[in-house]
Scaffold this motif. Structure first.
Motif, PDB file in Angstrom:
ATOM      1  N   TYR A   1      -0.090 -95.760  35.492  1.00 47.84           N
ATOM      2  CA  TYR A   1       0.608 -95.666  36.772  1.00 47.84           C
ATOM      3  C   TYR A   1       2.073 -96.090  36.698  1.00 47.84           C
ATOM      4  O   TYR A   1       2.760 -96.109  37.709  1.00 47.84           O
ATOM      5  CB  TYR A   1      -0.132 -96.459  37.849  1.00 47.84           C
ATOM      6  N   THR A   2       2.565 -96.425  35.518  1.00 43.00           N
ATOM      7  CA  THR A   2       4.006 -96.657  35.405  1.00 43.00           C
ATOM      8  C   THR A   2       4.753 -95.317  35.285  1.00 43.00           C
ATOM      9  O   THR A   2       5.977 -95.276  35.436  1.00 43.00           O
ATOM     10  CB  THR A   2       4.378 -97.546  34.191  1.00 43.00           C
ATOM     11  N   VAL A   3       4.000 -94.241  35.028  1.00 42.22           N
ATOM     12  CA  VAL A   3       4.608 -92.892  35.005  1.00 42.22           C
ATOM     13  C   VAL A   3       3.809 -91.884  35.832  1.00 42.22           C
ATOM     14  O   VAL A   3       4.198 -90.722  35.941  1.00 42.22           O
ATOM     15  CB  VAL A   3       4.750 -92.351  33.554  1.00 42.22           C
ATOM     16  N   GLN A   4       2.703 -92.323  36.407  1.00 43.69           N
ATOM     17  CA  GLN A   4       1.861 -91.450  37.232  1.00 43.69           C
ATOM     18  C   GLN A   4       1.954 -91.887  38.697  1.00 43.69           C
ATOM     19  O   GLN A   4       2.149 -93.079  38.946  1.00 43.69           O
ATOM     20  CB  GLN A   4       0.388 -91.544  36.763  1.00 43.69           C
ATOM     21  N   PRO A   5       1.780 -91.029  39.683  1.00 43.06           N
ATOM     22  CA  PRO A   5       1.517 -89.600  39.530  1.00 43.06           C
ATOM     23  C   PRO A   5       2.713 -88.810  39.006  1.00 43.06           C
ATOM     24  O   PRO A   5       2.520 -87.759  38.407  1.00 43.06           O
ATOM     25  CB  PRO A   5       1.146 -89.155  40.940  1.00 43.06           C
ATOM     26  N   THR A   6       3.949 -89.320  39.212  1.00 42.14           N
ATOM     27  CA  THR A   6       5.107 -88.674  38.581  1.00 42.14           C
ATOM     28  C   THR A   6       6.019 -89.778  38.049  1.00 42.14           C
ATOM     29  O   THR A   6       6.069 -90.872  38.621  1.00 42.14           O
ATOM     30  CB  THR A   6       5.927 -87.817  39.582  1.00 42.14           C
TER      31      THR A   6
ATOM     32  N   ASN B   1       6.087 -96.089  49.560  1.00 40.56           N
ATOM     33  CA  ASN B   1       7.317 -95.405  49.152  1.00 40.56           C
ATOM     34  C   ASN B   1       7.896 -95.985  47.870  1.00 40.56           C
ATOM     35  O   ASN B   1       8.643 -95.320  47.166  1.00 40.56           O
ATOM     36  CB  ASN B   1       8.368 -95.491  50.261  1.00 40.56           C
ATOM     37  N   GLU B   2       7.554 -97.238  47.605  1.00 39.55           N
ATOM     38  CA  GLU B   2       8.090 -97.930  46.428  1.00 39.55           C
ATOM     39  C   GLU B   2       6.933 -98.301  45.511  1.00 39.55           C
ATOM     40  O   GLU B   2       5.837 -98.591  45.987  1.00 39.55           O
ATOM     41  CB  GLU B   2       8.775 -99.232  46.854  1.00 39.55           C
ATOM     42  N   PRO B   3       7.176 -98.354  44.201  1.00 40.18           N
ATOM     43  CA  PRO B   3       6.100 -98.815  43.318  1.00 40.18           C
ATOM     44  C   PRO B   3       5.767-100.291  43.561  1.00 40.18           C
ATOM     45  O   PRO B   3       6.618-101.075  43.997  1.00 40.18           O
ATOM     46  CB  PRO B   3       6.670 -98.611  41.911  1.00 40.18           C
ATOM     47  N   LEU B   4       4.530-100.638  43.298  1.00 37.60           N
ATOM     48  CA  LEU B   4       4.107-102.034  43.299  1.00 37.60           C
ATOM     49  C   LEU B   4       4.770-102.693  42.091  1.00 37.60           C
ATOM     50  O   LEU B   4       4.663-102.182  40.973  1.00 37.60           O
ATOM     51  CB  LEU B   4       2.582-102.077  43.157  1.00 37.60           C
ATOM     52  N   THR B   5       5.464-103.830  42.300  1.00 34.56           N
ATOM     53  CA  THR B   5       6.140-104.501  41.187  1.00 34.56           C
ATOM     54  C   THR B   5       5.241-105.606  40.642  1.00 34.56           C
ATOM     55  O   THR B   5       4.793-106.470  41.402  1.00 34.56           O
ATOM     56  CB  THR B   5       7.480-105.103  41.644  1.00 34.56           C
ATOM     57  N   VAL B   6       4.959-105.554  39.341  1.00 34.68           N
ATOM     58  CA  VAL B   6       4.086-106.543  38.711  1.00 34.68           C
ATOM     59  C   VAL B   6       4.911-107.406  37.767  1.00 34.68           C
ATOM     60  O   VAL B   6       5.436-106.910  36.763  1.00 34.68           O
ATOM     61  CB  VAL B   6       2.931-105.857  37.945  1.00 34.68           C
ATOM     62  N   TYR B   7       5.045-108.687  38.107  1.00 38.45           N
ATOM     63  CA  TYR B   7       5.792-109.650  37.291  1.00 38.45           C
ATOM     64  C   TYR B   7       4.818-110.355  36.355  1.00 38.45           C
ATOM     65  O   TYR B   7       3.770-110.837  36.799  1.00 38.45           O
ATOM     66  CB  TYR B   7       6.468-110.700  38.161  1.00 38.45           C
ATOM     67  N   ALA B   8       5.172-110.429  35.073  1.00 37.63           N
ATOM     68  CA  ALA B   8       4.305-111.107  34.107  1.00 37.63           C
ATOM     69  C   ALA B   8       5.092-111.366  32.831  1.00 37.63           C
ATOM     70  O   ALA B   8       6.176-110.796  32.632  1.00 37.63           O
ATOM     71  CB  ALA B   8       3.085-110.241  33.797  1.00 37.63           C
TER      72      ALA B   8
ATOM     73  N   LEU C   1       3.423 -98.001  40.058  1.00 40.25           N
ATOM     74  CA  LEU C   1       3.545 -99.389  39.597  1.00 40.25           C
ATOM     75  C   LEU C   1       4.701 -99.525  38.619  1.00 40.25           C
ATOM     76  O   LEU C   1       5.011 -98.595  37.872  1.00 40.25           O
ATOM     77  CB  LEU C   1       2.209 -99.717  38.904  1.00 40.25           C
ATOM     78  N   ARG C   2       5.361-100.673  38.653  1.00 35.75           N
ATOM     79  CA  ARG C   2       6.361-100.959  37.617  1.00 35.75           C
ATOM     80  C   ARG C   2       6.196-102.409  37.176  1.00 35.75           C
ATOM     81  O   ARG C   2       5.844-103.288  37.986  1.00 35.75           O
ATOM     82  CB  ARG C   2       7.783-100.691  38.113  1.00 35.75           C
ATOM     83  N   PHE C   3       6.436-102.639  35.894  1.00 35.35           N
ATOM     84  CA  PHE C   3       6.332-103.991  35.351  1.00 35.35           C
ATOM     85  C   PHE C   3       7.717-104.621  35.270  1.00 35.35           C
ATOM     86  O   PHE C   3       8.695-103.946  34.919  1.00 35.35           O
ATOM     87  CB  PHE C   3       5.731-103.957  33.939  1.00 35.35           C
ATOM     88  N   MET C   4       7.785-105.922  35.557  1.00 32.84           N
ATOM     89  CA  MET C   4       9.021-106.692  35.372  1.00 32.84           C
ATOM     90  C   MET C   4       8.668-107.924  34.538  1.00 32.84           C
ATOM     91  O   MET C   4       7.820-108.721  34.954  1.00 32.84           O
ATOM     92  CB  MET C   4       9.581-107.151  36.718  1.00 32.84           C
TER      93      MET C   4
END
Ligand SMILES: [Zn+2]
Ligand SMILES: [Zn+2]
Length: 254
Positions: free
Chosen positions: A102-107, A74-81, A113-116
């Motif tokens: 995948y930061t904008v896909q599938p919608t 339900n939530e994007p995978l958060t990638v810290y780097a 995924l989101r980057f932090m």
């Protein structure tokens, strides 16, 4: 807290997997080929990944982990780097050519995924403790991590050569129990190690002198096929410490 070693080798072959540490079932540190041994249910349970740097042996399965688990979450995978690491992954992996963005896909509303961005010294709170980015010196911008349960802590160097600031951070970690540190090259390759940002047994020994308390030292990222020789050199140089080679499948509670 509980940390399981899914991969800790500098390369692949047979049973060897590249760097991936599982922390309390919902967090990964690095996402090398070790991540591929998780079953789908456990992949779906991963909420966040902390990356040490952009090299392929540490990020190889991140694109496919995001893909396999994404539609079930339900939530994007958060990638810290580090910001530099994020820039490399955006430009060269999640670029709609090598792999979907995948930061904008599938919608854009429900990405996989989101980057932090994180910076050295920054701490992120976890359910049962916290993780702090440690300084490191590698061929590309890199960090290590210190995972602190409140009772004791586990440090992981990531890929680094001798880095004064890294050892200073460890001196300040008063409850340090485990130090998992890389030793990629033999002492005879010290010049190559410095240029490529890796450790040798002699550089490790210099760091161990800085440790003011007994610490369980775990050696990782040894060159495939040179593990025994590397460990012999390390043991001969490590003075009062008795480092052990870490292996896939080991679990640490701290
Ligand atoms: Zn590297
Ligand atoms: Zn590496």
């Amino acid at each position: 807290m509980r940390l399981s070693i899914l991969g800790c080798s500098g390369g692949i072959s047979g049973d060897l997997r590249t760097t991936c540490l599982l922390l309390d079932e919902d967090t990964l540190i690095d996402c090398g080929t070790g991540a591929g041994d998780l079953g789908l249910a456990r992949m779906i349970g991963i909420d966040r990944v902390f990356l040490t740097h952009s090299h392929l042996d540490h990020v190889a399965l991140l694109p496919m982990l995001a893909d396999s688990a994404g539609s079930f979450r339900n939530e994007p995978l958060t990638v810290y780097a580090l910001p530099e690491t994020i820039a490399v992954l955006k430009a060269h992996v999640f670029n709609s050519h090598l792999w979907p963005d995948y930061t904008v896909q599938p919608t854009p509303e429900r990405p996989y995924l989101r980057f932090m961005a994180i910076r050295v010294g920054q701490s992120i709170l976890l359910k049962d403790g916290k993780i702090t980015a440690l300084p490191a010196e590698h061929a590309v911008p890199a960090v290590g991590y210190l995972v602190d349960s409140g009772q004791s802590s586990f440090a992981f160097s990531g890929d680094t050569t001798y880095c004064e600031a890294f050892w200073e951070s460890l001196e300040k970690a008063e409850n340090l129990r485990h130090l998992m540190i890389e030793a990629t090259f033999l002492e005879s390759s010290r010049e190559r190690a410095k240029i490529s940002g890796h450790m040798t047994p002699g550089l490790l020994a210099k760091g161990f002198e800085r440790l003011g308390r007994p610490v369980d030292i775990l050696i990782t990222h040894m060159e495939a096929g040179r593990e025994e020789e590397t460990m012999q050199e390390i043991l001969a140089l490590s003075g009062r410490f008795t480092p052990k080679a870490v292996s896939r499948g080991q679990v640490f509670e701290f």
